[in-house]
Each structure stands twice: as C-alpha cells, then as structure tokens.
Design a protein around this motif. Structure first.
Motif, PDB file in Angstrom:
ATOM      1  N   GLU A 133       0.818  -1.202   0.000  1.00 42.37           N
ATOM      2  CA  GLU A 133       0.000   0.000   0.000  1.00 42.37           C
ATOM      3  C   GLU A 133       0.857   1.260   0.000  1.00 42.37           C
ATOM      4  O   GLU A 133       1.985   1.268   0.512  1.00 42.37           O
ATOM      5  CB  GLU A 133      -0.914   0.021   1.234  1.00 42.37           C
ATOM      6  CG  GLU A 133      -1.999  -1.045   1.213  1.00 42.37           C
ATOM      7  CD  GLU A 133      -2.957  -0.910   2.389  1.00 42.37           C
ATOM      8  OE1 GLU A 133      -2.590  -0.254   3.391  1.00 42.37           O
ATOM      9  OE2 GLU A 133      -4.072  -1.457   2.304  1.00 42.37           O
ATOM     10  N   PHE A 134       0.281   2.304  -0.557  1.00 42.31           N
ATOM     11  CA  PHE A 134       0.948   3.604  -0.615  1.00 42.31           C
ATOM     12  C   PHE A 134       0.067   4.659   0.045  1.00 42.31           C
ATOM     13  O   PHE A 134      -1.160   4.567   0.011  1.00 42.31           O
ATOM     14  CB  PHE A 134       1.235   3.998  -2.062  1.00 42.31           C
ATOM     15  CG  PHE A 134       2.251   3.120  -2.737  1.00 42.31           C
ATOM     16  CD1 PHE A 134       3.603   3.449  -2.707  1.00 42.31           C
ATOM     17  CD2 PHE A 134       1.863   1.954  -3.392  1.00 42.31           C
ATOM     18  CE1 PHE A 134       4.546   2.637  -3.329  1.00 42.31           C
ATOM     19  CE2 PHE A 134       2.799   1.139  -4.010  1.00 42.31           C
ATOM     20  CZ  PHE A 134       4.146   1.485  -3.978  1.00 42.31           C
ATOM     21  N   ASP A 135       0.707   5.658   0.629  1.00 41.19           N
ATOM     22  CA  ASP A 135      -0.027   6.755   1.259  1.00 41.19           C
ATOM     23  C   ASP A 135      -0.526   7.746   0.217  1.00 41.19           C
ATOM     24  O   ASP A 135      -1.584   8.360   0.386  1.00 41.19           O
ATOM     25  CB  ASP A 135       0.879   7.489   2.256  1.00 41.19           C
ATOM     26  CG  ASP A 135       1.473   6.554   3.285  1.00 41.19           C
ATOM     27  OD1 ASP A 135       0.702   5.832   3.949  1.00 41.19           O
ATOM     28  OD2 ASP A 135       2.715   6.522   3.415  1.00 41.19           O
ATOM     29  N   VAL A 136       0.251   7.918  -0.841  1.00 38.10           N
ATOM     30  CA  VAL A 136      -0.092   8.839  -1.922  1.00 38.10           C
ATOM     31  C   VAL A 136       0.248   8.157  -3.246  1.00 38.10           C
ATOM     32  O   VAL A 136       1.303   7.531  -3.374  1.00 38.10           O
ATOM     33  CB  VAL A 136       0.696  10.167  -1.815  1.00 38.10           C
ATOM     34  CG1 VAL A 136       0.405  11.066  -3.018  1.00 38.10           C
ATOM     35  CG2 VAL A 136       0.362  10.894  -0.521  1.00 38.10           C
ATOM     36  N   ILE A 137      -0.649   8.284  -4.218  1.00 37.36           N
ATOM     37  CA  ILE A 137      -0.391   7.784  -5.575  1.00 37.36           C
ATOM     38  C   ILE A 137      -0.657   8.914  -6.559  1.00 37.36           C
ATOM     39  O   ILE A 137      -1.707   9.564  -6.494  1.00 37.36           O
ATOM     40  CB  ILE A 137      -1.266   6.566  -5.920  1.00 37.36           C
ATOM     41  CG1 ILE A 137      -0.960   5.398  -4.985  1.00 37.36           C
ATOM     42  CG2 ILE A 137      -1.063   6.148  -7.378  1.00 37.36           C
ATOM     43  CD1 ILE A 137      -1.844   4.163  -5.199  1.00 37.36           C
ATOM     44  N   PHE A 138       0.298   9.130  -7.455  1.00 37.07           N
ATOM     45  CA  PHE A 138       0.126  10.119  -8.510  1.00 37.07           C
ATOM     46  C   PHE A 138       0.226   9.420  -9.853  1.00 37.07           C
ATOM     47  O   PHE A 138       1.225   8.778 -10.161  1.00 37.07           O
ATOM     48  CB  PHE A 138       1.191  11.215  -8.415  1.00 37.07           C
ATOM     49  CG  PHE A 138       1.135  12.230  -9.539  1.00 37.07           C
ATOM     50  CD1 PHE A 138      -0.052  12.867  -9.848  1.00 37.07           C
ATOM     51  CD2 PHE A 138       2.276  12.538 -10.273  1.00 37.07           C
ATOM     52  CE1 PHE A 138      -0.117  13.800 -10.879  1.00 37.07           C
ATOM     53  CE2 PHE A 138       2.225  13.475 -11.304  1.00 37.07           C
ATOM     54  CZ  PHE A 138       1.024  14.107 -11.605  1.00 37.07           C
ATOM     55  N   GLN A 139      -0.825   9.557 -10.665  1.00 37.30           N
ATOM     56  CA  GLN A 139      -0.855   8.994 -12.019  1.00 37.30           C
ATOM     57  C   GLN A 139      -0.628  10.119 -13.024  1.00 37.30           C
ATOM     58  O   GLN A 139      -1.368  11.108 -13.020  1.00 37.30           O
ATOM     59  CB  GLN A 139      -2.202   8.363 -12.339  1.00 37.30           C
ATOM     60  CG  GLN A 139      -2.562   7.128 -11.569  1.00 37.30           C
ATOM     61  CD  GLN A 139      -3.905   6.579 -12.035  1.00 37.30           C
ATOM     62  OE1 GLN A 139      -4.390   6.891 -13.115  1.00 37.30           O
ATOM     63  NE2 GLN A 139      -4.525   5.768 -11.206  1.00 37.30           N
ATOM     64  N   GLN A 156      -7.265   6.296   4.121  1.00 39.99           N
ATOM     65  CA  GLN A 156      -7.118   7.761   4.088  1.00 39.99           C
ATOM     66  C   GLN A 156      -6.071   8.220   3.072  1.00 39.99           C
ATOM     67  O   GLN A 156      -5.603   9.360   3.112  1.00 39.99           O
ATOM     68  CB  GLN A 156      -6.752   8.299   5.476  1.00 39.99           C
ATOM     69  CG  GLN A 156      -7.750   7.960   6.567  1.00 39.99           C
ATOM     70  CD  GLN A 156      -9.150   8.531   6.263  1.00 39.99           C
ATOM     71  OE1 GLN A 156      -9.284   9.701   5.956  1.00 39.99           O
ATOM     72  NE2 GLN A 156     -10.155   7.681   6.337  1.00 39.99           N
ATOM     73  N   GLY A 157      -5.701   7.318   2.152  1.00 41.79           N
ATOM     74  CA  GLY A 157      -4.704   7.665   1.147  1.00 41.79           C
ATOM     75  C   GLY A 157      -5.216   8.693   0.149  1.00 41.79           C
ATOM     76  O   GLY A 157      -6.423   8.876  -0.030  1.00 41.79           O
ATOM     77  N   VAL A 158      -4.270   9.362  -0.495  1.00 40.59           N
ATOM     78  CA  VAL A 158      -4.585  10.407  -1.471  1.00 40.59           C
ATOM     79  C   VAL A 158      -4.183   9.936  -2.870  1.00 40.59           C
ATOM     80  O   VAL A 158      -3.040   9.531  -3.083  1.00 40.59           O
ATOM     81  CB  VAL A 158      -3.860  11.729  -1.132  1.00 40.59           C
ATOM     82  CG1 VAL A 158      -4.107  12.773  -2.227  1.00 40.59           C
ATOM     83  CG2 VAL A 158      -4.327  12.259   0.219  1.00 40.59           C
ATOM     84  N   ARG A 217      -9.465  11.585  -1.963  1.00 37.81           N
ATOM     85  CA  ARG A 217      -9.072  11.047  -0.655  1.00 37.81           C
ATOM     86  C   ARG A 217      -9.961   9.870  -0.334  1.00 37.81           C
ATOM     87  O   ARG A 217     -11.190   9.953  -0.440  1.00 37.81           O
ATOM     88  CB  ARG A 217      -9.229  12.138   0.420  1.00 37.81           C
ATOM     89  CG  ARG A 217      -8.866  11.699   1.839  1.00 37.81           C
ATOM     90  CD  ARG A 217      -7.383  11.688   2.039  1.00 37.81           C
ATOM     91  NE  ARG A 217      -7.018  11.313   3.395  1.00 37.81           N
ATOM     92  CZ  ARG A 217      -6.728  12.178   4.374  1.00 37.81           C
ATOM     93  NH1 ARG A 217      -6.798  13.468   4.134  1.00 37.81           N
ATOM     94  NH2 ARG A 217      -6.363  11.745   5.563  1.00 37.81           N
ATOM     95  N   ARG A 218      -9.344   8.745   0.025  1.00 37.59           N
ATOM     96  CA  ARG A 218     -10.152   7.572   0.377  1.00 37.59           C
ATOM     97  C   ARG A 218     -11.010   7.899   1.585  1.00 37.59           C
ATOM     98  O   ARG A 218     -10.500   8.367   2.599  1.00 37.59           O
ATOM     99  CB  ARG A 218      -9.237   6.378   0.664  1.00 37.59           C
ATOM    100  CG  ARG A 218     -10.010   5.079   0.809  1.00 37.59           C
ATOM    101  CD  ARG A 218      -9.107   3.929   1.157  1.00 37.59           C
ATOM    102  NE  ARG A 218      -8.391   3.376   0.022  1.00 37.59           N
ATOM    103  CZ  ARG A 218      -8.892   2.513  -0.849  1.00 37.59           C
ATOM    104  NH1 ARG A 218     -10.149   2.140  -0.740  1.00 37.59           N
ATOM    105  NH2 ARG A 218      -8.172   2.040  -1.821  1.00 37.59           N
TER     106      ARG A 218
END
Length: 237
Positions: free
Chosen positions: A144-150, A179-181, A235-236
């Motif tokens: 899992e990641f706290d932030v993902i940018f596509q 609560q990931g972004v 935001r999840r």
C-alpha cells in the motif's frame, strides 16, 4: 480511422495562458527552494520545453507537493506512475516524512535513466527509486501507498485501448492505503473531454471513462482542480 487515433495527443504546455494561473505560477517560482533544487527544476523545465517532454510545470509541481504533504509525518510511501524525466518525482519526494520513499515507474528506459540523473543532482537519490517497466507488472505486490500520482493518462501507451485508464484507476485504488490520497493528471485531456471531441481520441475516451468512474466512486471524496490540464484529487473516505 481518424488520424487522431494513430498517435498521442499534443503535449499540454507546462504553463497556462490563464492570467490567474500565470500569477499563481509567478508566486510559485518566487517561493524559496534550496538553490540546487531550483536550478535542477529550471533546467528540467527548459529541457522539457525544448524536447517536448511532458512535465507538470512549476505551479502543479508545488500543488502536488502541498497536497501530498497534508497528512504530515504519516506520508512515507508515494507511488509516481509516469516518471518521464523525474520532475514530478522530485516534488513528491519533498513531501515525504523522514525515511520515506517515492517509487517512480517509467516504461521508457532512456527517460528513466535521465530521470535518475536529475533526481541524483537534486539530492533525492536516497528517497526516489526509479523502476523501468509497465505499471501493471510492477505495482502488484508492492503493498500500500499513502499517496499515488498517475501521470500517464494522456500518453501513447494508453492510445490502443481506452479501458486501460479504468484498469489503472482500479489498480491504484487497490494499492492505496486507508485515508490515502490519489492524484491524477490530465483530467481534461487537453480539453477533449470539455469540447465534445473525446470520441476522436482513444486516450480521451479512456480519460472520460475514468473521470466518470472516479466521480461516482463512493469510496472517495474527490474533486478536479482546474489547474493546467485538470488535476484529480481524491481522498479515500
């Protein structure tokens, strides 16, 4: 088949012509950065303009850093899908908590090598891992990641199958922590989703579908920021 289906869409300029964005960009450029980082970023911006390489530009770069850092010290794992020459990865690395890392994925080995060199010059080689390959092969098993940018939505890679955009959204969601972004660039797809020409491009059809899916996904609280080519921030819930 329309000629627009046979190649990638035009690259969206780094800086908007909107006077409001130009003003905001001027303030972003005036913000204090360590001299070496500012120097590397400016060089990357020049290279991107000269060689027609897509980078998000100064205003969106600072927006990414700000949004990614909002959770504070909990941000330790960031996924950057679409490294190009490493511009976004540097901004995202600045949002990390101590000991955190950015995993950046680039399908083009030449660009990946250039990205690694720029990232090292900026002083972030100890925080960014540039991986070469297909995100659909690399991301599974990464946790899992706290932030993902596509940043691959408006890319030749997605020009053969509009369903890939929706598949990447599903993949990203499955690897986003509580609560990931999730942030996704090119939500407007060079305005093709705004002016009724989305059906003229496979990439644009994919982005339009992805936009509709994310906007209706009750697992997220999300909005498109009308910055440059449109930036999804989700935001999840």
């Amino acid at each position: 088949m329309s000629s627009s289906l046979r190649g990638s869409l035009p690259i969206v300029p780094q800086d908007s012509t909107d006077p409001r964005e130009l003003y905001a960009t001027s303030l972003a450029r005036a913000a204090a950065l360590p001299a070496v980082i500012d120097e590397v970023l400016r060089e990357m911006e020049d290279v991107a303009r000269e060689e027609h390489i897509p980078v998000v530009g100064r205003l969106e770069g600072m927006t990414l850093q700000t949004l990614a850092s909002l959770p504070g010290p909990s941000v330790r794992r960031i996924l950057d899908i679409g490294t190009a020459i490493g511009y976004s990865a540097i901004w995202l690395a600045r949002a990390l908590a101590p000991g955190g890392r950015v995993t950046s994925i680039e399908i083009d080995p030449v660009r990946a090598a250039r990205a690694s060199a720029f990232i090292e010059r900026a002083g972030y080689a100890d925080r960014v891992d540039v991986l070469v390959g297909d995100a659909f092969d690399i991301v599974p098993g990464r946790g899992e990641f706290d932030v993902i940018f596509q940043d691959v939505m408006k890319h030749r890679y997605f020009g053969d199958d509009p369903s890939k955009a929706a598949a990447l959204l599903k993949l990203s969601k499955s690897h986003l922590g509580p609560q990931g972004v999730l942030m996704i660039d090119n939500a407007f797809c060079g305005n093709h989703v705004l002016d009724g020409t989305a059906t003229d491009s496979i990439e644009a059809r994919g982005v339009q579908t992805m936009n509709e899916l994310l906007s209706q996904d009750t697992d997220f609280v999300s909005v498109i920021l009308p910055v440059r080519d449109g930036l999804w921030v989700a935001r999840r819930a």
